[in-house]
Design an enzyme around this catalytic site. Structure first.
Site, short mmCIF file in Angstrom:
data_model
loop_
_atom_site.label_atom_id
_atom_site.label_comp_id
_atom_site.label_asym_id
_atom_site.label_seq_id
_atom_site.Cartn_x
_atom_site.Cartn_y
_atom_site.Cartn_z
N SER A 121 1.04 2.54 2.11
CA SER A 121 1.69 1.53 1.25
C SER A 121 2.61 0.58 2.00
O SER A 121 3.00 -0.46 1.45
CB SER A 121 2.49 2.22 0.15
OG SER A 121 1.63 2.81 -0.78
N LYS A 133 1.60 -2.92 2.11
CA LYS A 133 1.78 -3.81 0.95
C LYS A 133 2.78 -4.93 1.26
O LYS A 133 2.70 -6.02 0.71
CB LYS A 133 2.28 -3.00 -0.26
CG LYS A 133 1.24 -2.03 -0.81
CD LYS A 133 1.86 -1.05 -1.81
CE LYS A 133 0.83 -0.10 -2.38
NZ LYS A 133 1.44 0.96 -3.22
N TYR A 146 -7.96 -3.45 0.41
CA TYR A 146 -6.75 -2.67 0.17
C TYR A 146 -6.76 -1.35 0.95
O TYR A 146 -5.77 -0.96 1.58
CB TYR A 146 -6.58 -2.41 -1.33
CG TYR A 146 -5.44 -1.49 -1.63
CD1 TYR A 146 -4.12 -1.88 -1.37
CD2 TYR A 146 -5.65 -0.22 -2.13
CE1 TYR A 146 -3.07 -1.02 -1.61
CE2 TYR A 146 -4.60 0.65 -2.37
CZ TYR A 146 -3.31 0.24 -2.11
OH TYR A 146 -2.26 1.10 -2.33
N TYR A 163 8.78 3.67 -4.18
CA TYR A 163 8.14 4.21 -5.37
C TYR A 163 9.17 4.37 -6.49
O TYR A 163 10.12 3.59 -6.55
CB TYR A 163 7.44 5.55 -5.05
CG TYR A 163 6.39 5.43 -3.97
CD1 TYR A 163 5.32 4.55 -4.09
CD2 TYR A 163 6.49 6.18 -2.81
CE1 TYR A 163 4.36 4.44 -3.09
CE2 TYR A 163 5.52 6.09 -1.81
CZ TYR A 163 4.45 5.21 -1.96
OH TYR A 163 3.51 5.11 -0.99
N VAL A 167 2.49 7.03 1.84
CA VAL A 167 2.23 8.46 1.65
C VAL A 167 1.86 9.19 2.92
O VAL A 167 1.78 10.42 2.94
CB VAL A 167 1.13 8.72 0.59
CG1 VAL A 167 1.63 8.39 -0.79
CG2 VAL A 167 -0.15 8.00 0.94
#
Lengths: 331, 331, 331, 331
Positions: free
Chosen positions: A78, A81, A205, A257, A275
């Site tokens: 992530s 991102k 992605y 998160y 993660v």
């Protein structure tokens, strides 16, 4: 250390004490790795060394200090991102981008879908949850999935000084179990929030998630963000100031998160976790002259055992300790 | 101005240019009052002067500048949530308090109840939404509702140098239509998240909402928060550093209702708004020497026409402008 | 038996075999009481005899058969929702009533509140969940809470031939822990779905829950519903046909909490349960000549140990067995 | 008419009056077509004749009456969910099937996904919403998608006496815009609720939706269900009694989307609708001797303009009228 200026070298020597302290803190915090567990749903992540903890800090003048297992190569997950969001903002403009993803934190798990159904139109709430990140991936500049992914690698190459590689094994492994992401992507496609086909958006992605980095890489990116997009060592602007600021704000409110609020409260520096156990932190300059890195720094942390929210268990504890000792909080 | 030191007076004179600019900006931004509407659900708020816009900034050295309708007295509404949260943290400790309310942003409207049903246990997500604020009100120190409310006034008296009054008309008006708050309070009581009876918790909560302030009051509190709990003019510590930091973090991630993310992105300073149209902002010190108030400041804004999220429409626009011009963002 | 006609007495003798079978089935099904637990949240219900199981069936011609602990007096709880719904339909008309509560099943627990927030306007989904029942209670005819409750008792008196009593201990016990119901009532009040004050609506609703009945009472009401509102023994119409039909449909789709679908599938007769362990069933006439009670019957069941959905564990199993053997299903 | 016995022919003649009435009612109810709109999201459905209304009723003795545009061929859409559910129940057993889909109504729109996220495990609530139907489609007997779809056609062939065809244009049209269904399927796959791959499950599901039928076909299936699985004209059992009963119960509680409760209240016969405008109804035998079709019947209705819930607007009105006049309700 090779890319640093002479002056930075000098500064680094005086930073020897900092390095010693950091080494000590890493040893102290290794015990917290037992409070997390390696991500199970991506088979390739399951076999990481659960007890590893590594950190790298790069300061404004190029001083680098490292601690623990700082040489492990891991996938961004992530954390990527942040890169895709900045790339789309640069290519399409901030307002175009925010029409396609809001920047509001949600309190929901990262792969949650229900808010897309509850609120019309189904614009993703922010680019740090999967829904938003898949939308953003689809809007990367380029007419094909290859071009779109290349655009993201271009941004990373500028920031890192090298073109990073994709871990194909992790990519393949994730694709097989990516059903929640496919569900999100189809929902977004139905609402008009994907520029490309579902399959392509997911491929981009998942590939960006599988890009390989080290904690030093994360610290470098964090430093550029800390300096509002300006690279202090090369004297080049790599990101527009407005986009760097926006990105740091989104990292602080949404980057950890659904534990972002607690992280803001007890660490207080814009950060993004993945993660795989990585955390990238940007520490803007502060007035506290007496503390190390008061001109700002970037931090990369890695420890693969993640907590319930999906953040590196020991990584969060270590950052909290460093932040308290060296006043890293923006507040 | 009467409480300022000689030096501050001097500084203030040199700040004449800042005052002039601020005056100009207020005039420029009055037009945005038409983009909001006075809160309808509280009858007593409906009759505010929809076109008013006032602001006050107090800097580290006591310099005060004001603009627009800066003398209007209005009720704190949700801004009071900051005061009750700090009071409970001081009286009960941070960890005790956070066991009763988390500090995670939600993306939901401020009076939303569904998350209490969806997630077990039904701990409120943060103290800036009504659910959390009602819980916090019930845990104010004291054995009776009178004592609990007095504890909150004590904190305010310390911060403001005077004991503020409650607008009984607003209080009575709100109580009559407080059904969503009663619903939340009963839900919280069922889950064990109230220390007192439902009626008492609502009475305390609505009374704190009806406390009367001016933009100068808000600026004073903002300044103390900016200075980590230390009052720069009286040289007294009014709040523990940890609680001031925690509070600023919660304000940044959760303080502007479900527009907190956008506000963090485009203003970037810890703030709390109320449906009466007030906004209280704490601007921590920054390194940018060239900008005014770089040693930190507190800001109070008032403009009663609120936008969809519940924030003062013109107030948000004005703060965004000031932040861009004078670099108020923590990022 | 005293209210039955001579002919019914005769029929009853020939029904001896049915009574014997029923007795046997009750014994067989007592073991299922261990699969449930007495309702915990209402202190007064906690002390019921967990192993009790009683049943009463009254047929079209007045024949009555009973089995097990058929004489226990218990409180109606949610079964009373059927009575208040019919009373309001009779007093206000069906369309007036359905504008205030829909008749759609939800799949949610009976005290759920989130759907009221998610769907605007916040009309309750059906009168068999608490939200709908509280709305219905508030719309009982009458200008005061006393008159409204009396109207409900009037309907019951017509159906039972006696005015039932309220168990004050249960009423008081429930009121103390009625926070979820208060939360619902405040939410409904905010949306304009209560005709009276919150306190009054809750008082009426909790009083109706505390009305005392026996399985014979439930069987009597069930019989009148089975016969479309006509009392076969007194030859009087007690309920308009349209209201009896509507009520049976609502019982079938919504009457057994969020296990209504499974109950419709495996029992197939309109029924309403309560957390005290009662179930009231209306079995419309069927064509199967060979089976007992083919002209329709009413059934009352009591067994206080309830399952996860809130239905009497042994009661549901017993009804399923009777339905299979004697073809009670409407399908 | 060709498959009917001589006696049925005779009966049919005496049913002339019923046919005349039905004809009249159809004319009366055509006006309600203007209260609905042809489904927009499936391009091929958009071009149906918005004003059409057709009906067919087949009674226990084979008597057939028709009214309006009774010869239009249309696609089954969601009505096919009944066939796939029965096929899986027959092939795998009822308990195996219900472990994979519950039979509880939800109150949610047919393509809703949020309940799958809210409730763990993510078992679909019932086989009449898309989530449940996609799961059921994947569990059709057979090792390939072709075998699975053939199994469904086998059931239909038994019921209709002919093997129906698939409208490839509708199938292709739906597949292009099936993103919500793909989202559901991926979510179900993640939870282990699909026996085959996502692509295959969607292909089977969309093909079954595109099967072509007439109102007479629907009436035939309805009649077999009305007779508990027994075909009264061929004297053959086509479905096990338990499965026919279960299916009728599921149709009554869940068959008319989130208007199932109102349909049960005001029509009262187990029915299933599709967005193409078809409704299939099974009317079990009743005791009312004086009414037509008291031995049970099947009804097929078609009118492509659908209401907000997704049900044929004029079709529902017509069925309500017929039910009131001829006492079709099971209650």
């Amino acid at each position: 250390m090779d890319r640093m200026s002479k002056d930075a070298q000098a500064e680094f020597e005086t930073c020897g004490e900092c390095a010693a302290r950091l080494h000590h803190w890493v040893e102290q915090h290794k015990k917290y790795t037992s409070e997390g567990k390696c991500a199970e749903y991506i088979p390739a992540l399951r076999y990481a060394n659960q007890e590893a903890l590594g950190v790298c800090i790069i300061g404004y003048d190029g001083e680098i200090i490292k601690g623990g297992e700082a040489d492990i190569v891991f996938t961004m997950q992530s954390i990527s991102k942040v890169i895709s969001f900045m790339t789309v903002c640069m290519a399409r403009g901030i307002s175009y981008t925010l029409e396609r993803t809001d920047v509001e934190p949600t309190g929901d798990p990262y792969n949650s879908i229900m808010r897309l159904e509850l609120k019309k139109p189904a614009r993703p709430f922010n680019p740090m949850i999967n829904a938003g990140a898949i939308t953003v991936a689809s809007f990367l500049p380029g007419g094909t999935k290859e071009e779109k992914f290349a655009a993201l690698l271009d941004t990373l190459e500028k920031l890192l000084g090298r073109r990073p590689t994709v871990n194909e094994k992790v990519y393949t492994s994730e694709k097989k179990t990516a059903h929640y992401n496919f569900a999100l992507a189809h929902f977004l496609k139905a609402g008009g929030y994907l520029e490309c086909e579902v399959e392509d958006a997911i491929e981009i992605y998942l590939k960006q998630c599988a890009i390989e980095v080290t904690v030093e890489d994360l610290a470098k990116i964090g430093l550029v963000l800390a300096c509002d997009g300006f690279h202090p060592l090369t004297n080049k602007r790599l990101l527009p100031l407005e986009i760097a600021r926006l990105t740091k704000a989104v990292m602080l409110t949404c980057g950890m998160y659904n534990a972002s609020g607690k992280f803001a409260a007890f660490v207080g520096a814009p950060s993004k976790s993945g993660v795989s156990g990585g955390i990238m932190t940007a520490v803007p300059p502060r007035q506290h002259k007496a503390t190390p890195f008061h001109n700002g720094c970037g931090i990369g942390v890695y420890s693969p055992a993640i907590d319930e929210a999906g953040n590196s268990a020991a990584g969060v504890k270590l950052l909290q300790h460093i932040s308290t000792k060296w006043e890293l909080s923006v507040f």
